[in-house]
Design an enzyme around this catalytic site. Structure first.
Site, PDB file in Angstrom:
ATOM      1  N   LYS A   1     -22.134   4.760  -4.223  1.00  0.00           N
ATOM      2  CA  LYS A   1     -21.281   5.094  -5.389  1.00  0.00           C
ATOM      3  C   LYS A   1     -21.406   4.015  -6.463  1.00  0.00           C
ATOM      4  O   LYS A   1     -21.270   4.309  -7.648  1.00  0.00           O
ATOM      5  CB  LYS A   1     -19.833   5.339  -4.988  1.00  0.00           C
ATOM      6  CG  LYS A   1     -19.073   4.173  -4.400  1.00  0.00           C
ATOM      7  CD  LYS A   1     -18.021   3.595  -5.309  1.00  0.00           C
ATOM      8  CE  LYS A   1     -17.235   2.519  -4.580  1.00  0.00           C
ATOM      9  NZ  LYS A   1     -16.763   1.427  -5.405  1.00  0.00           N
TER      10      LYS A   1
ATOM     11  N   CYS B   1     -19.822   1.758  -0.641  1.00  0.00           N
ATOM     12  CA  CYS B   1     -20.108   0.863  -1.776  1.00  0.00           C
ATOM     13  C   CYS B   1     -21.448   1.147  -2.459  1.00  0.00           C
ATOM     14  O   CYS B   1     -21.463   1.618  -3.585  1.00  0.00           O
ATOM     15  CB  CYS B   1     -20.048  -0.587  -1.319  1.00  0.00           C
ATOM     16  SG  CYS B   1     -18.443  -0.997  -0.595  1.00  0.00           S
TER      17      CYS B   1
ATOM     18  N   LYS C   1     -22.996   1.779   9.367  1.00  0.00           N
ATOM     19  CA  LYS C   1     -23.732   0.635   9.889  1.00  0.00           C
ATOM     20  C   LYS C   1     -22.993   0.130  11.116  1.00  0.00           C
ATOM     21  O   LYS C   1     -21.817   0.497  11.318  1.00  0.00           O
ATOM     22  CB  LYS C   1     -23.867  -0.460   8.833  1.00  0.00           C
ATOM     23  CG  LYS C   1     -22.572  -1.146   8.448  1.00  0.00           C
ATOM     24  CD  LYS C   1     -22.893  -2.301   7.526  1.00  0.00           C
ATOM     25  CE  LYS C   1     -21.730  -3.221   7.348  1.00  0.00           C
ATOM     26  NZ  LYS C   1     -21.991  -4.305   6.421  1.00  0.00           N
TER      27      LYS C   1
ATOM     28  N   ASN D   1     -24.973  -5.386  -5.929  1.00  0.00           N
ATOM     29  CA  ASN D   1     -25.107  -4.200  -5.078  1.00  0.00           C
ATOM     30  C   ASN D   1     -26.321  -3.359  -5.482  1.00  0.00           C
ATOM     31  O   ASN D   1     -26.993  -2.774  -4.637  1.00  0.00           O
ATOM     32  CB  ASN D   1     -23.824  -3.361  -5.116  1.00  0.00           C
ATOM     33  CG  ASN D   1     -22.795  -3.871  -4.109  1.00  0.00           C
ATOM     34  OD1 ASN D   1     -23.019  -4.889  -3.448  1.00  0.00           O
ATOM     35  ND2 ASN D   1     -21.676  -3.190  -3.997  1.00  0.00           N
TER      36      ASN D   1
ATOM     37  N   PHE E   1     -32.547  -7.327   4.203  1.00  0.00           N
ATOM     38  CA  PHE E   1     -32.456  -6.066   3.460  1.00  0.00           C
ATOM     39  C   PHE E   1     -33.814  -5.429   3.201  1.00  0.00           C
ATOM     40  O   PHE E   1     -34.006  -4.692   2.237  1.00  0.00           O
ATOM     41  CB  PHE E   1     -31.638  -6.227   2.166  1.00  0.00           C
ATOM     42  CG  PHE E   1     -30.167  -6.003   2.422  1.00  0.00           C
ATOM     43  CD1 PHE E   1     -29.461  -6.879   3.224  1.00  0.00           C
ATOM     44  CD2 PHE E   1     -29.501  -4.905   1.919  1.00  0.00           C
ATOM     45  CE1 PHE E   1     -28.119  -6.665   3.525  1.00  0.00           C
ATOM     46  CE2 PHE E   1     -28.154  -4.675   2.200  1.00  0.00           C
ATOM     47  CZ  PHE E   1     -27.471  -5.552   3.003  1.00  0.00           C
ATOM     48  N   LEU E   2     -34.757  -5.748   4.091  1.00  0.00           N
ATOM     49  CA  LEU E   2     -36.057  -5.059   4.038  1.00  0.00           C
ATOM     50  C   LEU E   2     -36.250  -4.238   5.318  1.00  0.00           C
ATOM     51  O   LEU E   2     -37.373  -4.114   5.804  1.00  0.00           O
ATOM     52  CB  LEU E   2     -37.196  -6.066   3.889  1.00  0.00           C
ATOM     53  CG  LEU E   2     -37.460  -6.628   2.488  1.00  0.00           C
ATOM     54  CD1 LEU E   2     -38.707  -7.509   2.489  1.00  0.00           C
ATOM     55  CD2 LEU E   2     -37.627  -5.509   1.442  1.00  0.00           C
TER      56      LEU E   2
ATOM     57  N   ASP F   1       0.856  -1.194   0.000  1.00  0.00           N
ATOM     58  CA  ASP F   1       0.000   0.000   0.000  1.00  0.00           C
ATOM     59  C   ASP F   1       0.886   1.236   0.000  1.00  0.00           C
ATOM     60  O   ASP F   1       1.989   1.210   0.553  1.00  0.00           O
ATOM     61  CB  ASP F   1      -0.901  -0.002   1.250  1.00  0.00           C
ATOM     62  CG  ASP F   1      -2.088   0.926   1.104  1.00  0.00           C
ATOM     63  OD1 ASP F   1      -3.220   0.423   0.940  1.00  0.00           O
ATOM     64  OD2 ASP F   1      -1.899   2.171   1.142  1.00  0.00           O
TER      65      ASP F   1
ATOM     66  N   GLY G   1     -35.775   2.632   7.124  1.00  0.00           N
ATOM     67  CA  GLY G   1     -35.192   3.555   8.098  1.00  0.00           C
ATOM     68  C   GLY G   1     -34.570   4.735   7.395  1.00  0.00           C
ATOM     69  O   GLY G   1     -35.166   5.295   6.467  1.00  0.00           O
TER      70      GLY G   1
HETATM   71  C1  UGA Z   1     -22.190  -3.970   0.543  1.00  0.00           C
HETATM   72  C2  UGA Z   1     -22.711  -5.325   0.071  1.00  0.00           C
HETATM   73  O1  UGA Z   1     -23.680  -5.807   1.002  1.00  0.00           O
HETATM   74  C3  UGA Z   1     -21.562  -6.322  -0.035  1.00  0.00           C
HETATM   75  O2  UGA Z   1     -22.034  -7.575  -0.530  1.00  0.00           O
HETATM   76  C4  UGA Z   1     -20.507  -5.751  -0.989  1.00  0.00           C
HETATM   77  O3  UGA Z   1     -19.394  -6.621  -1.102  1.00  0.00           O
HETATM   78  C5  UGA Z   1     -20.032  -4.427  -0.450  1.00  0.00           C
HETATM   79  O4  UGA Z   1     -21.155  -3.530  -0.352  1.00  0.00           O
HETATM   80  C6  UGA Z   1     -19.016  -3.873  -1.405  1.00  0.00           C
HETATM   81  O5  UGA Z   1     -19.372  -3.544  -2.535  1.00  0.00           O
HETATM   82  O6  UGA Z   1     -17.829  -3.863  -1.075  1.00  0.00           O
HETATM   83  P1  UGA Z   1     -21.474  -2.981   2.922  1.00  0.00           P
HETATM   84  O7  UGA Z   1     -21.248  -1.678   2.211  1.00  0.00           O
HETATM   85  O8  UGA Z   1     -20.452  -3.476   3.894  1.00  0.00           O
HETATM   86  O9  UGA Z   1     -21.665  -4.165   1.852  1.00  0.00           O
HETATM   87  O10 UGA Z   1     -22.833  -2.801   3.729  1.00  0.00           O
HETATM   88  P2  UGA Z   1     -24.298  -3.451   3.722  1.00  0.00           P
HETATM   89  O11 UGA Z   1     -24.380  -4.443   4.792  1.00  0.00           O
HETATM   90  O12 UGA Z   1     -24.710  -3.848   2.361  1.00  0.00           O
HETATM   91  O13 UGA Z   1     -25.149  -2.184   4.159  1.00  0.00           O
HETATM   92  C7  UGA Z   1     -25.219  -1.027   3.310  1.00  0.00           C
HETATM   93  C8  UGA Z   1     -26.115   0.027   3.894  1.00  0.00           C
HETATM   94  O14 UGA Z   1     -27.469  -0.383   3.807  1.00  0.00           O
HETATM   95  C9  UGA Z   1     -25.873   0.353   5.376  1.00  0.00           C
HETATM   96  O15 UGA Z   1     -25.911   1.753   5.529  1.00  0.00           O
HETATM   97  C10 UGA Z   1     -27.029  -0.318   6.075  1.00  0.00           C
HETATM   98  O16 UGA Z   1     -27.362   0.293   7.280  1.00  0.00           O
HETATM   99  C11 UGA Z   1     -28.136  -0.178   5.034  1.00  0.00           C
HETATM  100  N1  UGA Z   1     -29.244  -1.140   5.154  1.00  0.00           N
HETATM  101  C12 UGA Z   1     -28.991  -2.469   5.031  1.00  0.00           C
HETATM  102  C13 UGA Z   1     -30.529  -0.700   5.340  1.00  0.00           C
HETATM  103  O17 UGA Z   1     -30.787   0.519   5.433  1.00  0.00           O
HETATM  104  N2  UGA Z   1     -31.542  -1.616   5.420  1.00  0.00           N
HETATM  105  C14 UGA Z   1     -31.327  -2.931   5.309  1.00  0.00           C
HETATM  106  O18 UGA Z   1     -32.315  -3.710   5.392  1.00  0.00           O
HETATM  107  C15 UGA Z   1     -30.022  -3.372   5.131  1.00  0.00           C
END
Ligand code: UGA
Length: 437
Positions: free
Chosen positions: A267, A264, A327, A212, A253-254, A30, A257
């Site tokens: 963008k 990720c 999160k 995504n 993911f339902l 890095d 809020g």
């Molecule tokens: C996300 C994807 O879930 C991964 O599979 C992927 O590899 C990653 O992006 C990436 O592209 O690197 P991540 O960004 O760590 O992972 O977070 P998530 O768990 O997907 O949550 C994303 C956002 O959605 C958070 O702000 C979370 O609070 C929100 N969320 C999630 C909700 O508002 N409601 C839900 O039901 C679930």
């Protein structure tokens, strides 16, 4: 196998440690000296559960090292590209400077039988372009696209035992020599059941952006339902429970809020729309504009609900925001809805105190004008209203009776619909969720 991992951020640091755990000899590279120093001392440069223990464990084996010197990639037969692809300033498209830079910097150290494995999330077509870069440099090294699906907060487990491996190779052929090499790299998780799919380069790139986009769409769908529930006097959490019982839909993911954030989903959907436009297929993804708009509306909505909760004005109100990370189980504040709402409330005249178990240093760097308190009880002191914006376990476990004694007014806005309204109401609180009466 000898492996180099280029880019040691949220993705690369975890990937390097996990590859060493799988028995490989790994060097993480890095440009950021501070990160390299931390990792070399087996300190995680960011909060990710299990990472620091893993770094300590594998560094004792002598199989893992970190450096800023790209020449250390020489001698590895597999080179993972794990650098970031942020949103371009002022545009929706992805900024590929770091991916291009990493591949160019690697060129002098490649041997002909090496494979270069892209893991970063890139616009479709990038892999084919990079394969050309390799070929025109005179190298016989092969380029493969192997997108990463890890979730922050679960990154170690997701890397050691992913729900699938995707190998993108030229022509999508099982016979491609890189398939066998990657099978050796991932021998342990493959043997314990992670499936793997071999496909062509553009399909592999698209799997990641499509996944995504689907997740973002699912969240915005339920948030759109929350808007309807707000107008109709219905309860979006009960709606999600019932709808999610259909196997074809599923409950994950339902959660309605304040919407999605992070480095990720936001963008990636924008870069996907930009790329579709370049390919002349923009109509196919216009719905993602709506997904983005629904998501951003949630942030405005929360500010409005907070104003109502405070009796019509935010001016001079002491507000406590529980959670700054995008999160729980992460210290990442990139496009964090919690933090952007906190900043918006402050702009509208509220006196905002933010607390978070892990993300305060990053939050303060991004929004130095907000007030931060490390200790939850101190943050809650004399609050006129409390907003739960990131559902860390310790906030869900708060005792509403005890908290009521700390605050000035027992008013709570549950931005994640994660608290039990009855419990808080029966302790004397005015409770507001999102999309629920
Ligand atoms: C996300 C994807 O879930 C991964 O599979 C992927 O590899 C990653 O992006 C990436 O592209 O690197 P991540 O960004 O760590 O992972 O977070 P998530 O768990 O997907 O949550 C994303 C956002 O959605 C958070 O702000 C979370 O609070 C929100 N969320 C999630 C909700 O508002 N409601 C839900 O039901 C679930």
């Amino acid at each position: 196998m000898r492996i180099s991992v280029i880019g040691c951020g949220y993705l690369g640091a975890v990937h390097a440690a996990c590859m060493a755990k799988l028995g490989h000899e790994v060097v993480g590279i890095d440009v950021d000296e501070r990160k390299v120093n931390d990792l070399s001392a087996a300190r995680a440069p960011f909060y990710e559960p299990g990472l620091e223990n893993l770094l300590q464990e594998v560094q004792q084996t002598g199989r893992l090292s970190f450096t800023t010197d790209m020449s250390a990639a020489s001698g590895s037969s597999v080179h993972f590209i794990c650098v970031g692809t942020p949103q371009k300033h002022g545009e929706n498209a992805a900024d590929l400077t770091f991916v291009d830079g990493a591949v160019h910097a690697l060129l002098p150290y490649l041997s002909d039988s090496d494979i270069v494995v892209g893991k970063s999330t890139v616009p479709v077509g990038t892999a084919a372009r990079l394969a050309e870069v390799l070929a025109s440099s005179g190298s016989d090294a092969q380029l493969v696209w192997n997108p990463e699906f890890l979730r922050e907060g679960h990154a170690v487990a997701d890397t050691l035992q992913p729900d699938r491996f995707v190998y993108g190779v030229r022509e999508g052929s099982e016979d491609h020599p890189a398939v066998n090499v990657l099978d050796q790299v991932y021998a342990t998780p493959l043997a314990s059941g992670s499936p793997r799919l071999v496909m062509d380069l553009p399909t592999a790139e698209l799997v990641k952006t499509a996944a995504n986009s689907f997740l973002a769409t699912k969240i915005s769908f339920i948030n759109a339902m929350a808007e309807l529930c707000e107008s109709a006097g219905a309860d979006v959490t009960l709606l999600a429970d019932a709808v999610g019982m259909d196997d074809r839909i599923g409950r994950k993911f339902l959660n309605a809020g304040i919407g999605f954030g992070g480095g990720c989903l936001p963008k990636d959907i924008r870069a996907f729309m930009a790329r579709a436009g370049e390919l002349g297929a923009d109509q196919a993804l216009t719905f993602l504009r709506e997904v983005d708009a629904i998501n951003m509306r949630r942030r405005t909505k929360v500010v409005e609900v907070a104003r109502e909760l405070c009796g019509g004005s935010l001016l001079g109100r002491r507000l406590t925001v529980l959670g700054a990370a995008f999160k729980p189980e992460s210290d990442d504040v990139r496009d964090s809805p919690a933090l952007s709402i906190a900043a918006q409330l402050q702009l509208q005249g509220a006196v905002v105190t933010v607390t978070d178990p892990q993300a305060l240093t990053n939050a303060a760097r991004r929004f130095p004008e907000l007030h931060y308190e490390k200790v939850t009880e101190d943050a809650l002191d004399r609050a006129d209203a409390v907003l739960l914006l990131t559902e860390w376990r310790e906030y869900l476990d708060l005792d509403p009776y005890i908290v009521a004694n700390l605050v000035s007014s027992a008013r709570i806005l549950d931005g994640r619909n994660a608290l039990d309204p009855n419990k808080w109401r029966s302790a004397g609180w005015t409770y507001r969720g999102l999309g629920r009466p």
